[in-house]
Write a protein that holds these residues in place. Structure first.
Motif, PDB file in Angstrom:
ATOM      1  N   ASP A 136       6.688  58.751  34.505  1.00 42.39           N
ATOM      2  CA  ASP A 136       7.041  57.659  35.429  1.00 42.39           C
ATOM      3  C   ASP A 136       6.461  57.691  36.764  1.00 42.39           C
ATOM      4  O   ASP A 136       5.908  56.655  37.036  1.00 42.39           O
ATOM      5  CB  ASP A 136       8.678  57.757  35.415  1.00 42.39           C
ATOM      6  CG  ASP A 136       9.391  57.289  34.050  1.00 42.39           C
ATOM      7  OD1 ASP A 136       8.720  57.025  33.317  1.00 42.39           O
ATOM      8  OD2 ASP A 136      10.573  57.601  34.105  1.00 42.39           O
ATOM      9  N   ARG A 137       6.222  58.759  37.396  1.00 42.60           N
ATOM     10  CA  ARG A 137       5.648  58.676  38.514  1.00 42.60           C
ATOM     11  C   ARG A 137       4.197  58.285  38.629  1.00 42.60           C
ATOM     12  O   ARG A 137       3.687  57.671  39.430  1.00 42.60           O
ATOM     13  CB  ARG A 137       5.831  60.050  39.361  1.00 42.60           C
ATOM     14  CG  ARG A 137       7.128  60.587  39.749  1.00 42.60           C
ATOM     15  CD  ARG A 137       7.334  61.777  40.562  1.00 42.60           C
ATOM     16  NE  ARG A 137       6.377  62.584  40.487  1.00 42.60           N
ATOM     17  CZ  ARG A 137       6.529  64.027  40.058  1.00 42.60           C
ATOM     18  NH1 ARG A 137       7.688  64.545  40.107  1.00 42.60           N
ATOM     19  NH2 ARG A 137       5.414  64.937  39.823  1.00 42.60           N
ATOM     20  N   LEU A 159       2.780  56.303  36.347  1.00 43.15           N
ATOM     21  CA  LEU A 159       2.848  54.983  35.975  1.00 43.15           C
ATOM     22  C   LEU A 159       3.198  54.155  37.054  1.00 43.15           C
ATOM     23  O   LEU A 159       2.505  53.145  37.525  1.00 43.15           O
ATOM     24  CB  LEU A 159       3.711  54.454  34.683  1.00 43.15           C
ATOM     25  CG  LEU A 159       3.476  55.092  33.375  1.00 43.15           C
ATOM     26  CD1 LEU A 159       4.456  54.802  32.520  1.00 43.15           C
ATOM     27  CD2 LEU A 159       2.260  54.318  33.140  1.00 43.15           C
ATOM     28  N   ILE A 160       4.002  54.451  38.066  1.00 38.50           N
ATOM     29  CA  ILE A 160       4.404  53.874  39.227  1.00 38.50           C
ATOM     30  C   ILE A 160       3.209  53.848  40.135  1.00 38.50           C
ATOM     31  O   ILE A 160       2.870  52.923  40.776  1.00 38.50           O
ATOM     32  CB  ILE A 160       5.856  54.277  39.887  1.00 38.50           C
ATOM     33  CG1 ILE A 160       6.902  53.797  39.050  1.00 38.50           C
ATOM     34  CG2 ILE A 160       5.998  53.751  41.454  1.00 38.50           C
ATOM     35  CD1 ILE A 160       8.019  54.877  39.325  1.00 38.50           C
ATOM     36  N   THR A 170      10.244  63.158  34.419  1.00 39.87           N
ATOM     37  CA  THR A 170       9.963  61.960  35.561  1.00 39.87           C
ATOM     38  C   THR A 170       8.129  61.958  35.910  1.00 39.87           C
ATOM     39  O   THR A 170       7.800  61.018  36.382  1.00 39.87           O
ATOM     40  CB  THR A 170      10.525  62.095  36.729  1.00 39.87           C
ATOM     41  OG1 THR A 170      10.342  63.237  37.660  1.00 39.87           O
ATOM     42  CG2 THR A 170      12.087  62.046  36.904  1.00 39.87           C
TER      43      THR A 170
END
Length: 172
Positions: free
Chosen positions: A141-142, A144-145, A138
């Protein structure tokens, strides 16, 4: 040791003082007449160490040079990339007296769940990851968020592509 809480009136007064310092710095007017502090000048925060930081001078005699600065107690939430107003003392060190407004900021929650700035005034984020060692599932993803929430363009960079084999394919 817990941090002292300020009243709304104190917060307003501190913000007004910092705004005045920024305005005077832009107009090349000396805000204070401390005998052991030089004139106020603009700088860029390049590293942060608890109550100290490294500032790259953006103007003045030391333009482009790094100076270790103390962060005044009334300067709140400072991060790498912030444009600051600082003053040099007679020992070759400095004092950060104000922080200019940010264009963008990436934040993370601290132990209490309160958002804490990590980096400021960022245009782009490059996320570099490799085949070996494998990134946490993750993690990308973290990041990118966080970039999306801050309105910052993010790009992925895949490194060590020569280590790709049939036994260890990249997960997509």
């Amino acid at each position: 040791m817990s941090k002292r809480r300020l009243s709304d009136q104190q917060k307003t007064r501190i913000q007004q003082q910092q705004d005045a310092r920024i305005k005077k710095s832009r107009n090349n007017v000396d805000a204070d007449n401390d005998s052991d502090l030089g004139p106020e000048q603009q700088g860029l925060l390049t590293a942060r160490y608890s109550r100290h930081a490294d500032v790259k001078a953006l103007e003045g005699e030391r333009i482009g040079q790094q100076t270790r600065c103390h962060i005044r107690a009334n300067v709140d939430s400072i991060a790498v990339g912030d444009k600051v107003i600082w003053r040099e003392n007679t020992q070759g060190e400095g004092v950060i007296v104000a922080v200019e407004d940010r264009i963008s900021v990436i934040e993370r929650p601290d132990g209490m769940g309160k958002l804490k700035p990590v980096a400021a005034n960022i245009d782009q984020v490059f996320l570099v990851f490799a085949v070996q060692p494998e990134a946490h599932p993750t993690l990308i993803d973290r990041y990118l968020i966080a970039a999306e929430n801050a309105g910052i363009e993010a790009k992925l960079v895949f490194n060590k592509i020569d280590l790709l084999t049939d036994e260890n394919p990249a997960q997509g």
